[in-house]
Design an enzyme around this catalytic site. Structure first.
Site, PDB file in Angstrom:
ATOM      1  N   GLU A  54      -3.323   7.629  -4.231  1.00  0.00           N
ATOM      2  CA  GLU A  54      -3.266   6.351  -3.522  1.00  0.00           C
ATOM      3  C   GLU A  54      -3.063   5.207  -4.511  1.00  0.00           C
ATOM      4  OE1 GLU A  54      -5.960   4.733  -0.032  1.00  0.00           O
ATOM      5  OE2 GLU A  54      -6.898   4.264  -1.951  1.00  0.00           O
TER       6      GLU A  54
ATOM      7  N   TYR B 184       0.865  -1.187   0.000  1.00  0.00           N
ATOM      8  CA  TYR B 184       0.000   0.000   0.000  1.00  0.00           C
ATOM      9  C   TYR B 184       0.897   1.230   0.000  1.00  0.00           C
ATOM     10  CZ  TYR B 184      -3.118   3.698   1.539  1.00  0.00           C
ATOM     11  OH  TYR B 184      -3.813   4.871   1.616  1.00  0.00           O
TER      12      TYR B 184
END
Length: 404
Positions: A214, A126
């Protein structure tokens, strides 16, 4: 301004950020064609089909009309791709971020399969970049635990979330990029690829004036390539003046129609779930007004800032937008007359009221500042069903009576 995955990936390519390639489609036949072309190019029958909506959690999301269908699917044949596209296009996808109403899917992204065989194991990470308001710096947030359950990781094992800060206006330093790759447990070619990836990603973030960027998952392939399998990008609205070409990427169908109408009238509007519509000049006063509504026993139905130059046109536009909400039981107009005189706003209220016609909910107008007394007199003599107040306590009492 939120972007779709396929739009964000095209922008990342400008900055040499490796991404999972694909093509956006709006019809079933386009999906089938894209499947065949992708399968022929990659030599794999596995092709990923992703619903394009402004919300995360698509992999776990389900369609109202086809509950067994998720928002991200792997097609294994041409017929399978056709079935998936038929089930997705035009249907409503519900995820944790959309709420129960879900979002209608109008586009699909047909992408290459990144899970091919190779000498080293696949890994999912992530990575995001956003503004840390506490430190007034940009922050990389990243974790070895990428994928669909990153929220659980942040809640249950926060020690697995790493952070790296960058001063606005400065570049990501080489040692910082190496630190990120090291904390992700990478080595060899994957380490080098990650260093280059995060450096270019930060260049994209700052170059595009992103509010948030993101990558989840940040993906290590079996041959040690690092690429963005998914991308969520939000552009800073106030910086779009520097990126006029990016304004065309706005998908108004993904936004609340009332908020779109408000933006076209140069109004700052956010719909809420309450019963008191409010129209205020100035964001700070609007927030204070919303607090006052709650203290008086109501719930704000919206945030609406008409700006410092409120006039008859902006007031009328604000009225029309607020009245589209069937939950509104009263409207509170709270104006501080500094840049604009209160009597001019009052005249705008009267003109807007006459232009719209019958308004079937109580309208409370609180005007304070320059020419407030004249404004109160003007409204009271207008003959309209408008209640005026000067003190905030008076407006609160009238709101309480209206929603009781």
């Amino acid at each position: 301004m939120n972007l779709h995955e396929y739009q964000a990936k095209e922008l990342l390519k400008r900055y040499n950020v490796p991404v999972q390639n694909g093509v956006a489609c709006t019809t079933v036949e386009e999906v089938v064609t894209a499947y065949n072309e992708t399968a022929a190019r990659t030599g794999s029958k596995f092709v990923v089909i992703k619903a394009q909506i402004h919300a995360g959690g698509r992999g776990k999301g389900t369609f109202i009309e086809v509950p067994e269908q998720h928002g991200v699917q792997v097609a294994k044949s041409e017929d399978h791709a056709r079935t998936i596209a038929t089930n997705m296009l035009g249907n409503t996808l519900v995820t944790l971020q959309t709420g129960a109403a879900g979002k209608k899917v109008n586009k699909l992204f047909v992408a290459e399969d990144a899970y091919y065989e190779g000498p080293s194991p696949i890994k999912e990470f992530y990575l995001s970049i956003l503004l840390d308001r506490a430190t007034k710096k940009f922050v990389f947030m990243y974790s070895t635990e990428g994928g669909v359950n990153i929220e659980d990781v942040a809640h249950n094992t926060p020690e697995k979330i790493f952070k790296e800060w960058v001063q606005p206006g400065a570049s990501l330093q080489p040692y910082q990029a190496r630190k990120i790759a090291f904390n992700l447990g990478l080595s060899g070619e994957a380490f080098k690829s990650c260093v280059k990836f995060v450096t270019n990603l930060y260049n994209a973030y700052s170059g595009l004036d992103c509010a948030m960027l993101e990558i989840n998952p940040l993906f290590k392939t079996t041959d040690d390539k690092i690429l963005a399998v998914d991308c969520k990008m939000n552009l800073e609205d106030n910086a779009l003046i520097r990126h006029k070409e990016l304004e065309d990427l706005r998908d108004k169908s993904e936004e609340d129609p009332t908020e779109v109408e408000a933006s076209e009238s140069n109004l700052n509007y956010v719909k809420l779930d309450g019963n008191v519509g409010c129209m205020v000049n100035g964001a700070g006063l609007a927030m204070a007004t919303m607090d006052m509504i709650k203290l008086s026993g109501g719930e704000p139905a919206n945030f609406l800032d008409v700006g410092g130059g409120a006039n008859a046109q902006t007031v009328e536009a604000g009225f029309r937008i607020i009245l589209k909400d069937p939950n509104v039981k009263a409207i509170l107009i709270n104006i501080f007359g500094g840049i604009v005189r209160c009597d001019r706003v009052a005249q705008g209220v009267v003109d807007a009221y006459n232009a719209i016609g019958e308004i079937n909910v109580p309208v409370i107008v609180r005007l304070q500042g320059t020419n407030a007394e004249q404004a109160k007199e003007l409204i009271e003599k207008s003959g309209l069903k408008v209640q005026s107040a000067i003190l905030l306590s008076e407006a609160a009492a009238l709101v309480n009576k209206a929603v009781a």
